[in-house]
Design an enzyme around this catalytic site. Structure first.
Site, short mmCIF file in Angstrom:
data_model
loop_
_atom_site.label_atom_id
_atom_site.label_comp_id
_atom_site.label_asym_id
_atom_site.label_seq_id
_atom_site.Cartn_x
_atom_site.Cartn_y
_atom_site.Cartn_z
N HIS A 194 0.86 -1.19 0.00
CA HIS A 194 0.00 0.00 0.00
C HIS A 194 0.90 1.24 0.00
O HIS A 194 0.99 1.97 0.99
CB HIS A 194 -0.90 -0.03 1.24
CG HIS A 194 -2.09 0.88 1.16
ND1 HIS A 194 -2.35 1.69 0.08
CD2 HIS A 194 -3.09 1.11 2.05
CE1 HIS A 194 -3.46 2.37 0.31
NE2 HIS A 194 -3.92 2.05 1.48
N GLN A 245 -0.33 4.93 0.99
CA GLN A 245 -0.54 5.10 2.43
C GLN A 245 0.78 5.41 3.12
O GLN A 245 0.86 6.31 3.96
CB GLN A 245 -1.16 3.83 3.01
CG GLN A 245 -1.41 3.90 4.50
CD GLN A 245 -2.50 4.92 4.86
OE1 GLN A 245 -3.59 4.88 4.30
NE2 GLN A 245 -2.21 5.83 5.78
N CYS A 250 -3.66 3.20 9.45
CA CYS A 250 -4.06 3.63 8.11
C CYS A 250 -5.56 3.85 8.01
O CYS A 250 -6.02 4.54 7.10
CB CYS A 250 -3.59 2.62 7.08
SG CYS A 250 -4.23 0.96 7.35
N ARG A 292 -3.17 11.70 2.93
CA ARG A 292 -3.37 10.90 1.71
C ARG A 292 -3.63 11.84 0.53
O ARG A 292 -3.11 11.64 -0.57
CB ARG A 292 -4.56 9.93 1.86
CG ARG A 292 -4.37 8.80 2.86
CD ARG A 292 -3.33 7.80 2.40
NE ARG A 292 -3.69 7.18 1.12
CZ ARG A 292 -4.53 6.17 0.95
NH1 ARG A 292 -5.10 5.61 2.00
NH2 ARG A 292 -4.80 5.67 -0.25
N1 NVA Z 1 -4.59 -4.09 5.59
C1 NVA Z 1 -5.82 -3.43 5.24
C2 NVA Z 1 -5.54 -2.02 4.83
C3 NVA Z 1 -6.77 -1.21 4.46
C4 NVA Z 1 -6.47 0.18 4.04
C5 NVA Z 1 -6.52 -4.20 4.13
O1 NVA Z 1 -5.84 -4.61 3.18
O2 NVA Z 1 -7.72 -4.40 4.23
N1 CP Z 2 -6.30 3.60 4.36
C1 CP Z 2 -7.01 3.34 3.24
O1 CP Z 2 -6.47 3.01 2.18
O2 CP Z 2 -8.33 3.54 3.39
P1 CP Z 2 -9.49 3.10 2.37
O3 CP Z 2 -9.53 1.60 2.36
O4 CP Z 2 -10.73 3.72 2.93
O5 CP Z 2 -9.15 3.64 1.00
#
Ligand code: NVA
Ligand code: CP
Length: 324
Positions: free
Chosen positions: A144, A147, A279, A307
């Site tokens: 990610h 983030q 996050c 973000r």
């Molecule tokens: N680890 C989480 C992050 C969400 C922003 C997911 O992948 O669901």
């Molecule tokens: N932290 C993040 O990526 O949030 P969302 O899943 O809401 O985009």
């Protein structure tokens, strides 16, 4: 030492085409993004227009849910003078068997950039390979990066440096842990991750982080002991125990992660001025207690705001005409 990112002078022109993983980026390129993000945030707050992507269009492919990514990219491109098109996977031909390569080639004829949130990292790599326009990873099961750029920006704003700080990541060895391992070690931040057995980060990503650390001086520790990881940390980070796509494992995970909750007792082992990061979305009472995430050390909403600024910087650097 981390340079003054508010006045950062690039060592080399920014020449990346895509943002697939921060591992592909140099420290200089990461500093350029952070510097640009800080500048764009100041301009936005001062009401100074910054239409660097006037008339440009971003396609946003979503195979998973999103609040922050969707809204911040949409608003971000608009503030840069451009326009976003939302492409939920279920609504486009990708879900009916059109190949990623054909999708990439077709979208490249209409758009100026693509942001994609999906499951497999390889799908983002393939999309980037066949697109003639920039592709931005908006989250996969593995990484990610957007983030983490917002997180590094937030840490810099709060601590005035990055290099030499210690970040403790407590919980699941998931996409966030991977991106933090890469992002922190690229900028010289020490990182210690405490994860339960069988939920540790991917060994090859730990290895990459260690190699990054050999260049920047960042130390990497992976342990099963949350107290060891959090001791004297400047930044304490956690994420959900059940990531998107892992819902069937919920009951087992909540059971296995119980001793990895960031609560007042665990947080007391960090430095007294440690900041708490997440996050989001968060599950209060699971990975973190309300008194920590809603308490005075928490910066989670600054992270969420950043973000917007970090992604505007990414889009501006990747999508603006290079000769302008
Ligand atoms: N680890 C989480 C992050 C969400 C922003 C997911 O992948 O669901
Ligand atoms: N932290 C993040 O990526 O949030 P969302 O899943 O809401 O985009």
């Amino acid at each position: 030492m981390t340079p003054d990112l508010y006045n950062y002078q690039a060592e080399k022109p920014f020449s990346q085409k895509d943002l697939v993983t921060l591992q592909d980026y140099s420290q200089d390129e990461i500093y350029q993004i952070l510097g640009k993000a800080l500048d764009l945030k100041q301009k936005h707050k001062a009401g100074i227009p910054h239409p660097y992507l006037s008339g440009k269009t971003l396609g946003m492919i979503f195979s998973k849910s999103s609040t922050r990514t969707r809204v911040s990219f949409d608003v971000g491109i608009y503030q840069l003078g451009g326009y976003a098109v939302v492409l939920n996977t279920g609504d486009i031909q990708l879900s009916r068997g059109e190949t990623i390569s054909d999708t990439a080639k077709v979208l490249s004829r209409y758009l100026d950039g693509i942001m994609i949130r999906t499951y497999k990292q390889q799908d983002v790599e393939e999309l980037a390979r066949y697109s003639s326009i920039p592709v931005i990873n908006g989250l996969t099961d593995l990484f990610h990066p957007c983030q983490v750029l917002a997180d590094l920006m937030t840490i810099y704003e709060k601590k005035n440096t990055l290099a030499g700080l210690k970040l403790a990541y407590i919980g699941d060895g998931n996409n966030m842990s991977h991106s933090l391992l890469i992002g922190c070690t690229k900028v010289g931040m020490h990182i210690s991750a405490a994860c339960p057995e069988n939920y540790t980060p991917e060994p090859e990503i730990i290895e990459k982080a260690r190699k990054n650390g050999m260049v920047t001086g960042a130390e990497v520790l992976v342990t099963q002991d949350p107290v060891e990881a959090i001791r004297d940390a400047d930044v304490v980070y956690t994420d959900v125990w059940v990531s998107m796509g892992r819902e069937e494992e919920s009951a087992q995970r909540i059971n296995q992660f119980a001793t990895y909750q960031v609560n007042r007792e665990l947080f007391s082992h960090a430095k007294h001025d440690a900041i708490f990061m997440h996050c989001l979305p968060a599950h209060r009472g699971e990975e973190v207690t309300s008194d920590i995430i809603d308490g005075p050390n928490s910066v989670v909403f600054d992270e969420a705001e950043n973000r917007l600024h970090a992604q505007k910087a990414i889009m501006a650097l990747l999508m603006a005409d290079k000769d302008k």
